[in-house]
Design a protein around this motif. Sequence first.
Motif, PDB file in Angstrom:
ATOM      1  N   PHE A  82       0.830  -1.211   0.000  1.00 59.76           N
ATOM      2  CA  PHE A  82       0.000   0.000   0.000  1.00 59.76           C
ATOM      3  C   PHE A  82       0.861   1.256   0.000  1.00 59.76           C
ATOM      4  O   PHE A  82       0.577   2.224  -0.724  1.00 59.76           O
ATOM      5  N   ILE A  83       1.924   1.250   0.768  1.00 62.08           N
ATOM      6  CA  ILE A  83       2.782   2.437   0.871  1.00 62.08           C
ATOM      7  C   ILE A  83       3.666   2.599  -0.359  1.00 62.08           C
ATOM      8  O   ILE A  83       3.877   3.723  -0.844  1.00 62.08           O
ATOM      9  N   PHE A  84       4.172   1.517  -0.904  1.00 62.92           N
ATOM     10  CA  PHE A  84       5.178   1.628  -1.962  1.00 62.92           C
ATOM     11  C   PHE A  84       4.648   1.421  -3.376  1.00 62.92           C
ATOM     12  O   PHE A  84       5.403   1.577  -4.337  1.00 62.92           O
ATOM     13  N   TYR A  85       3.370   1.079  -3.498  1.00 64.42           N
ATOM     14  CA  TYR A  85       2.778   0.958  -4.830  1.00 64.42           C
ATOM     15  C   TYR A  85       2.227   2.316  -5.249  1.00 64.42           C
ATOM     16  O   TYR A  85       1.424   2.926  -4.539  1.00 64.42           O
ATOM     17  N   SER A  86       2.660   2.792  -6.404  1.00 58.03           N
ATOM     18  CA  SER A  86       2.212   4.087  -6.901  1.00 58.03           C
ATOM     19  C   SER A  86       1.143   3.898  -7.970  1.00 58.03           C
ATOM     20  O   SER A  86       1.422   3.320  -9.023  1.00 58.03           O
ATOM     21  N   PRO A  87      -0.087   4.365  -7.734  1.00 53.31           N
ATOM     22  CA  PRO A  87      -1.139   4.228  -8.750  1.00 53.31           C
ATOM     23  C   PRO A  87      -0.819   5.060  -9.986  1.00 53.31           C
ATOM     24  O   PRO A  87      -0.137   6.080  -9.904  1.00 53.31           O
ATOM     25  N   LYS A  88      -1.321   4.604 -11.112  1.00 53.73           N
ATOM     26  CA  LYS A  88      -0.989   5.251 -12.387  1.00 53.73           C
ATOM     27  C   LYS A  88      -2.255   5.735 -13.087  1.00 53.73           C
ATOM     28  O   LYS A  88      -3.214   4.998 -13.212  1.00 53.73           O
ATOM     29  N   MET A  89      -2.210   6.975 -13.550  1.00 54.45           N
ATOM     30  CA  MET A  89      -3.307   7.558 -14.306  1.00 54.45           C
ATOM     31  C   MET A  89      -2.870   7.708 -15.759  1.00 54.45           C
ATOM     32  O   MET A  89      -1.765   8.181 -16.032  1.00 54.45           O
ATOM     33  N   ILE A 129       7.981  17.432   3.602  1.00 50.52           N
ATOM     34  CA  ILE A 129       9.024  17.717   4.586  1.00 50.52           C
ATOM     35  C   ILE A 129       9.294  16.494   5.450  1.00 50.52           C
ATOM     36  O   ILE A 129      10.445  16.158   5.717  1.00 50.52           O
ATOM     37  N   ARG A 130       8.242  15.805   5.867  1.00 47.83           N
ATOM     38  CA  ARG A 130       8.393  14.637   6.749  1.00 47.83           C
ATOM     39  C   ARG A 130       7.738  13.420   6.106  1.00 47.83           C
ATOM     40  O   ARG A 130       6.519  13.361   5.952  1.00 47.83           O
ATOM     41  N   LEU A 131       8.546  12.436   5.753  1.00 46.07           N
ATOM     42  CA  LEU A 131       8.028  11.253   5.080  1.00 46.07           C
ATOM     43  C   LEU A 131       7.241  10.353   6.036  1.00 46.07           C
ATOM     44  O   LEU A 131       6.192   9.814   5.655  1.00 46.07           O
ATOM     45  N   LYS A 132       7.704  10.178   7.256  1.00 53.93           N
ATOM     46  CA  LYS A 132       7.018   9.289   8.199  1.00 53.93           C
ATOM     47  C   LYS A 132       5.593   9.751   8.438  1.00 53.93           C
ATOM     48  O   LYS A 132       4.648   8.952   8.430  1.00 53.93           O
ATOM     49  N   GLU A 133       5.431  11.046   8.651  1.00 54.57           N
ATOM     50  CA  GLU A 133       4.088  11.561   8.907  1.00 54.57           C
ATOM     51  C   GLU A 133       3.192  11.414   7.677  1.00 54.57           C
ATOM     52  O   GLU A 133       1.981  11.216   7.798  1.00 54.57           O
ATOM     53  N   ASN A 134       3.790  11.470   6.497  1.00 58.78           N
ATOM     54  CA  ASN A 134       3.009  11.243   5.284  1.00 58.78           C
ATOM     55  C   ASN A 134       2.538   9.795   5.207  1.00 58.78           C
ATOM     56  O   ASN A 134       1.394   9.513   4.830  1.00 58.78           O
ATOM     57  N   PHE A 135       3.419   8.858   5.596  1.00 54.87           N
ATOM     58  CA  PHE A 135       3.026   7.449   5.652  1.00 54.87           C
ATOM     59  C   PHE A 135       1.911   7.236   6.677  1.00 54.87           C
ATOM     60  O   PHE A 135       0.956   6.495   6.424  1.00 54.87           O
ATOM     61  N   GLU A 136       2.048   7.871   7.833  1.00 54.95           N
ATOM     62  CA  GLU A 136       1.025   7.737   8.869  1.00 54.95           C
ATOM     63  C   GLU A 136      -0.323   8.224   8.357  1.00 54.95           C
ATOM     64  O   GLU A 136      -1.368   7.596   8.619  1.00 54.95           O
ATOM     65  N   GLN A 137      -0.303   9.332   7.636  1.00 56.42           N
ATOM     66  CA  GLN A 137      -1.527   9.881   7.070  1.00 56.42           C
ATOM     67  C   GLN A 137      -2.175   8.870   6.113  1.00 56.42           C
ATOM     68  O   GLN A 137      -3.399   8.680   6.128  1.00 56.42           O
ATOM     69  N   SER A 138      -1.362   8.222   5.300  1.00 57.92           N
ATOM     70  CA  SER A 138      -1.875   7.226   4.362  1.00 57.92           C
ATOM     71  C   SER A 138      -2.455   6.021   5.100  1.00 57.92           C
ATOM     72  O   SER A 138      -3.543   5.531   4.763  1.00 57.92           O
ATOM     73  N   LEU A 139      -1.749   5.535   6.106  1.00 51.51           N
ATOM     74  CA  LEU A 139      -2.237   4.380   6.871  1.00 51.51           C
ATOM     75  C   LEU A 139      -3.496   4.724   7.660  1.00 51.51           C
ATOM     76  O   LEU A 139      -4.406   3.895   7.787  1.00 51.51           O
TER      77      LEU A 139
END
Length: 285
Positions: A26-33, A174-184
């Motif tokens: 979920f975190i490392f798969y990038s959807p494609k348009m 700016i912060r990758l971890k917080e971006n991951f947390e937002q996604s989860l």
Amino acid sequence: MKRLKQIVNELKLTQAAPEAALMREFIFYSPKMPLRLHQEQLVAASKQFSLEVFDTYFAHSDVTINCFSWGNGKRKVLLAHGWASKALDFYELIIELLKIDDLEIIAFDAPGNGSSISEFSNLMLYAGSVKSIALNYAQPDVLIGHSLGGMANVIALQELEITPHLLISIAPLIRLKENFEQSLDSVNIGAKHQDLFFDNFAKEFPVSASHFNLTNLYQLSTAIDHFLAFDPADHISPYSFLKEFLDKYPAIKSKSFEDVGHYKILRSLEVIDDVVKRIYALPML
């Protein structure tokens, strides 16, 4: 996009005990348009070429990035797109940059994004793409990055130890971890299982996700002309993180653009006009 929807549905169904492998995907798969007609027409007008980027963490081998170039000027402008994006998402900006004499505009689809085939992607593959273009095609005089591309540009420049004439960051993460947390959080993954994901992340990379914090990582010289454009109401790259970053590095010029959002900021006429004016103002080579 279909695969992402499947992953999201599976995670929501199993949120009480989500599989570690599924959270990772979920975190490392990038959807494609797919490209729209006007984007396809701009691609058709480009010079197209491919370069290699070494994937240290997933494939453990070289992966191919597809690159595009418009114009043949002496001054090189490199565009780095954001997550789940592609080179041609800079369409409106490219059209305006084409009006400037003596530019070559270079863009790429990062691994796993757009037309560049790869199962997964990550920040270091983005930075590696910028480095591969600088080392194997042309050293950029101007770098423009959106979202994750903004973070990747900084990392690549620091590793390359080169000084461009202008660096432009548009709604940079700016912060990758917080971006991951937002996604989860968006798929209702609880704190316990998020901790499991971050533990596994630290083993795989092998640094913690919190390591990727631009406020701590930034080491670029104050001599670099660095401009940052942002929307103070951006929920993907929150202003509180940006403010901390800008307060620590006062040499960076910044400007607020309200009501443009994280993604639409790339199509904002006001933002594009500002970017173009800054490139026009550069001294001739």
